[in-house]
Design an enzyme around this catalytic site. Structure first.
Site, PDB file in Angstrom:
ATOM      1  N   ALA A 166       0.816  -1.401  -0.060  1.00 47.43           N
ATOM      2  CA  ALA A 166       0.166   0.052  -0.096  1.00 47.43           C
ATOM      3  C   ALA A 166       0.898   1.330  -0.013  1.00 47.43           C
ATOM      4  O   ALA A 166       0.523   2.087  -0.670  1.00 47.43           O
ATOM      5  CB  ALA A 166      -1.077   0.002   1.223  1.00 47.43           C
TER       6      ALA A 166
ATOM      7  N   LYS B  22      -0.440 -16.957   0.042  1.00 44.50           N
ATOM      8  CA  LYS B  22       1.086 -16.615   0.379  1.00 44.50           C
ATOM      9  C   LYS B  22       1.163 -15.902   1.652  1.00 44.50           C
ATOM     10  O   LYS B  22       2.319 -15.830   2.250  1.00 44.50           O
ATOM     11  CB  LYS B  22       1.216 -15.565  -0.900  1.00 44.50           C
ATOM     12  CG  LYS B  22       0.157 -14.232  -0.798  1.00 44.50           C
ATOM     13  CD  LYS B  22       0.681 -13.009   0.072  1.00 44.50           C
ATOM     14  CE  LYS B  22      -0.520 -12.132  -0.391  1.00 44.50           C
ATOM     15  NZ  LYS B  22      -0.346 -10.924   0.566  1.00 44.50           N
TER      16      LYS B  22
END
Length: 334
Positions: A141, A192
């Site tokens: 982000a 993941k």
């Protein structure tokens, strides 16, 4: 075509994509349940997690979902996996899905084992598949907010929906690649995070880059095997939604899941580590769901199982590492 976008969820990830979409010329209305957060975003024009970011004038904020949806031509969600069902239930109480809904969160729902896209279909019904999209890939982000080059994938069942979402997100630095394997894209982004916790544990014990690369590679093998048995295309997991996202999450200093694993290796309990991080660590919850599904389908996932046992069966980390290292080596299959 410029869109009017309702963005549901104003955490760091949601804010970064809402900011990107606004800077791409779209009118964006960001929604969150927290009135104090909305007040700060609206009056101070600052996000508490990114006070340095200048919020564009075409990005506004509200705590009313009805207001956020007014005139929207696209909906994007960025809430936690645990928050997905209640937010979509609230959305369903306001409107039937007749415009694209883009899921950007990564996880598997606890108890049901459903992917976030499957929750949406359960709530809105199978005809809503026409409007469903999924964005995933290596996308920290803070880097998205800085405008750093980034490559992600967009998946959708309907070609027209895929094209509309692709055009909305694509910028000179935010590269968007279409992928028709929506389930594979969703699974890569969810699984993941579990491997990242294992890599964080490796970091905490200072095992070095060789060990970490081994975990990433064998972790990718686990993810591919799981996804293939679930009906996904193996090549999806070799791309941005699998290998790309896995590498970024496991090697980034900004990864909550990797940091969480490191804290475990340093002696913190899971609850202490979650409290210290102060944000949702999706891999903790995905480890439980993935283990349950893998057990049901008899999928051998030693790294995922090890993380699960550390988190939910109080397995000593050192013992778990020893068990991994004592496994028989067999044909690599990669």
């Amino acid at each position: 075509m410029k869109e009017t976008i309702a963005y549901l969820g104003m955490g760091m990830w949601g804010f970064s994509l809402a900011n990107l979409l606004a800077n791409n010329g779209h009118r964006v209305v960001g929604w969150a349940r927290n009135p104090s957060l909305i007040e700060q975003l609206s009056t101070q024009r600052q996000h508490p997690a990114a006070p340095h970011v200048t919020i564009p004038s075409n990005l506004s904020f509200t705590s009313s979902m009805e207001e956020a949806l007014d005139g929207a031509t696209m909906i994007v969600e960025g809430v936690t996996s645990a928050g997905m069902r209640p937010v979509l239930n609230q959305l369903k109480s306001i409107t039937d899905l007749q415009i694209p809904l883009v899921i950007t969160s990564k996880g598997i729902e606890q108890n049901t084992g459903l992917l976030l896209s499957e929750i949406a279909l359960e709530i809105f019904g199978k005809p809503a598949a026409k409007y469903l999209g999924y964005l995933s890939g290596p996308s920290i982000a803070s880097e998205v907010l800085r405008g750093c080059p980034c490559s992600v994938v967009i998946s959708a069942y309907d070609p027209a929906t895929l094209k509309q979402i692709h055009q909305a997100f694509l910028t000179p630095t935010f590269r968007v690649y279409p992928n028709s394997d929506l389930k594979g894209v969703a699974l890569g982004g969810a699984l993941k995070n579990v491997i990242a916790i294992a890599c964080g544990i490796s970091d905490g014990f200072r095992f070095g880059d060789n060990a970490k690369s081994g975990l990433v590679t064998r972790g990718l093998h686990e993810i591919r095997k799981f996804a293939t048995i679930m009906g996904c295309r193996p090549d999806t997991l070799n791309g941005l939604a699998g290998l790309g996202d896995l590498c970024t999450t496991c090697f980034s200093a900004f990864s909550r899941n990797t940091l969480f694993g490191k804290m475990l290796a340093e002696g913190l309990t899971p609850e202490q580590a979650k409290t210290k991080i102060g944000m949702v660590v999706e891999g903790v919850y995905t480890a439980l769901s993935a283990h349950q599904i893998a057990t049901h389908h008899k999928i051998d996932m030693p790294i995922t199982t090890g993380v699960y046992r550390v988190l939910y069966e109080n397995l000593d980390i050192q013992k778990g590492i020893a068990q991994l290292l004592q496994r028989n080596t067999k044909e690599e299959y990669l």
